[in-house]
Enzyme design. Sequence first.
Site, PDB file in Angstrom:
ATOM      1  CB  THR A   1      -0.991   0.004   1.193  1.00 19.72           C
ATOM      2  OG1 THR A   1      -0.269  -0.142   2.399  1.00 19.72           O
ATOM      3  CG2 THR A   1      -2.006  -1.110   1.047  1.00 19.72           C
TER       4      THR A   1
ATOM      5  CE  LYS B   1       0.382  -3.487   3.076  1.00 21.88           C
ATOM      6  NZ  LYS B   1      -0.334  -2.546   4.014  1.00 21.88           N
TER       7      LYS B   1
ATOM      8  CB  THR C   1       3.218  -7.552  10.492  1.00 25.84           C
ATOM      9  OG1 THR C   1       3.199  -6.181  10.086  1.00 25.84           O
ATOM     10  CG2 THR C   1       3.437  -8.395   9.264  1.00 25.84           C
TER      11      THR C   1
ATOM     12  CD  GLU D   1       2.576   5.069   6.822  1.00 23.28           C
ATOM     13  OE1 GLU D   1       1.743   4.658   5.999  1.00 23.28           O
ATOM     14  OE2 GLU D   1       2.280   5.593   7.897  1.00 23.28           O
TER      15      GLU D   1
ATOM     16  CG  ASN E   1       0.191   8.269   8.219  1.00 22.86           C
ATOM     17  OD1 ASN E   1      -0.478   7.364   7.737  1.00 22.86           O
ATOM     18  ND2 ASN E   1       1.428   8.108   8.638  1.00 22.86           N
TER      19      ASN E   1
ATOM     20  CB  THR F   1      -6.318  13.886  -0.085  1.00 21.17           C
ATOM     21  OG1 THR F   1      -4.991  13.915   0.436  1.00 21.17           O
ATOM     22  CG2 THR F   1      -7.303  14.128   1.021  1.00 21.17           C
TER      23      THR F   1
END
EC number: 2.3.1.35
Lengths: 406, 406
Positions: A154, A180, A191, A277, A401, A406
């Site tokens: 993702t 992932k 996970t 991230e 995040n 969007t």
Amino acid sequence: MAVNLSAPMNLLPVAGLRLGVAEAAIKKAGRNDLLVIELAAGSRVAGVFTQNAFAAAPVQLCREYLKATTSIRALLVNAGNANAATGDGGLADARATTAAVAAELGCEAQQVLPFSTGVIGLRLPLQRMLAAIPKAVAAASADAWTLAAATIMTTDTVAKGASRRVATSQGEVTVTGIAKGVGMIEPHMATMLGFIATDARLTPAAVDAALRSAVDVSFNCVTVDSDTSTNDSCVLCATAQVGSQDIDVGDADYAAVAAAIRDVCIELAQSIVRDGEGATRFITIDVGGAMSVAEARQVGYAIANSPLVKTAMFAGDANWGRIVMAIGKAGVSGLDPASVGIALDDVQLIVGGQPHPDYREERGAAVVAKPEFTISVTLGRGAAQARLWTCDFSYEYVKINAEYRT
Amino acid sequence: MAVNLSAPMNLLPVAGLRLGVAEAAIKKAGRNDLLVIELAAGSRVAGVFTQNAFAAAPVQLCREYLKATTSIRALLVNAGNANAATGDGGLADARATTAAVAAELGCEAQQVLPFSTGVIGLRLPLQRMLAAIPKAVAAASADAWTLAAATIMTTDTVAKGASRRVATSQGEVTVTGIAKGVGMIEPHMATMLGFIATDARLTPAAVDAALRSAVDVSFNCVTVDSDTSTNDSCVLCATAQVGSQDIDVGDADYAAVAAAIRDVCIELAQSIVRDGEGATRFITIDVGGAMSVAEARQVGYAIANSPLVKTAMFAGDANWGRIVMAIGKAGVSGLDPASVGIALDDVQLIVGGQPHPDYREERGAAVVAKPEFTISVTLGRGAAQARLWTCDFSYEYVKINAEYRT
């Protein structure tokens, strides 16, 4: 931004297992986002799942199906939509997708385990998925592991996979896994999607034991942002293609195979943190001298999840006062500050609760300037220890995040 | 960046209390960073302090002094250096500063409570502080509350203070308080420096009770970043200047005075969140239907501290899937998703664990676009409830904390 991580090049095929991918335009068009993993008859499968009370529809179905049958024949995975908090409708959607895979393979729906990852709270695009499933089944091959790892991403920036080979008395055994997940990562059982396979002839009990012990020291020891996903799932499939004698827990070959499974899980779990991230640092946290492993982990997580520690690490600032703060807030009853020690790699910061006289700011700064380092803590209370992995906290985490939908 | 917060304009003097500030160049020159608060003889003082195991040297001394005497005559506060994790040397430094104030005022060192806030792990600039103390004492006046509020700021962008007047049978009573703190904020006993004073003639027991009950619903109900400071301290001083009859817990006037103290504490605690590091949203979290207040708070904090919820709020994204995730990860044993409800202000998102049929993305987006709103959660398990306040998580938070020491 991933820290010392590149896409897997040579993921080894596992006899008795084939992978096929297709495009279902689940979140957006132009990428593969649906994966079917077919398992040979006689495969033994175990899974561990999220502890989040709002377990997603596919997690609920996995639990139901694994109770109903020991004969799992396929896994169905989609990226782009988590099918979580979707109520009864979401559960019906997941059921329909497993029935579609079962129809292609000639088995029962409950022999197909579903897995979803992506946005929470939206219904699956069921028709597009039903149309893509036959294509994925038709495309299946034994050597599509790398393609499969890319399909389930993702916000991951790098596909994650690992392989090991290990000798047993019945011949050489292979273990390959993919995973992932880079955000909403503090698994507490598994996970956000890990799939590990071996051709070893492990008994169902051995599959379960090997998975749980591997997960306990790998996926359950990482955190990116302290958030626990609704969809965390980790599955071990043993296709039983090598040899003719079952390997049970305690048998001569078990330790070697379980160790290979553990190593694959640790490499995958570390890959998740390396690709956390916005990550710019990969940080190992070793806590020793604890009264229990749980206590060591409690302190480790307090450090690993502290926004102030993580932003200092992002800045390459050896702001060890924040490590002290995090240890102190961890809630260890009766912790004596005078017995605590802290080091950054081999640079001692705190000994016996006091600043080390030889410590100089430059020495700490040189450690945290590196992309990988270890924070070691000794509590001076007992002999238990734990090792966790985490990453830093950067502008990029907020950006990813704040813009995710969007 | 503070959300609907401006500096206090009219902080009311409290009879029997004077405040003086001076510049000690503790972190940098060119600002007042040292505050002395003098209390009239006969004042009654209670304090609550951090639960962090690495309590700073001044917190350790406060605890020691409050055990040794009931006659506190002054508070000494410095910004720019926390005097935490400074070992035995730091404790000696703090002791020397209280002795210096005592020498100026003609009392004992243990009648002077010390408070520090700023960087952890550095020794105080003792000589500069000893030089500044007489200047602060000489400058003391009854109407310097606003100056005092500005003096104790660190990364605060707005000074924080609040006043209330309340009628009692012995005459009108004043309550004024100031606080500081915008990061490393999840107090669990008190916030990073709150000073509340009243001229009411509260008994020592009433001072203690009024402080604890006020803190429990104010400073103990806010979080900016889940990190608990080593220096959190909150003190209530009753100068006993109004009337001649002591007010004890249960006396007719107690409830009114305690309510005014509570209101001042809530306003100060909210100010801290409104000025939370990088904050662009001020968010109230109401959790009801819990089996206990502790359970309601557990769920509230899981939402309030989730990096994923906080970054979505920063983006003005009504990503309620992340609220669901946070409730689910809170660790409430036996939570039934089917009984959970979630609303943003008056927009219902989830009813009975299922997406509300009337919910539309635009309606949620309109709520979270506002600078202030409420996330309401009902657990459907009992009658207990809790209210917390938090802020969002922005680029600016990372920037402030990545650059704090540089």
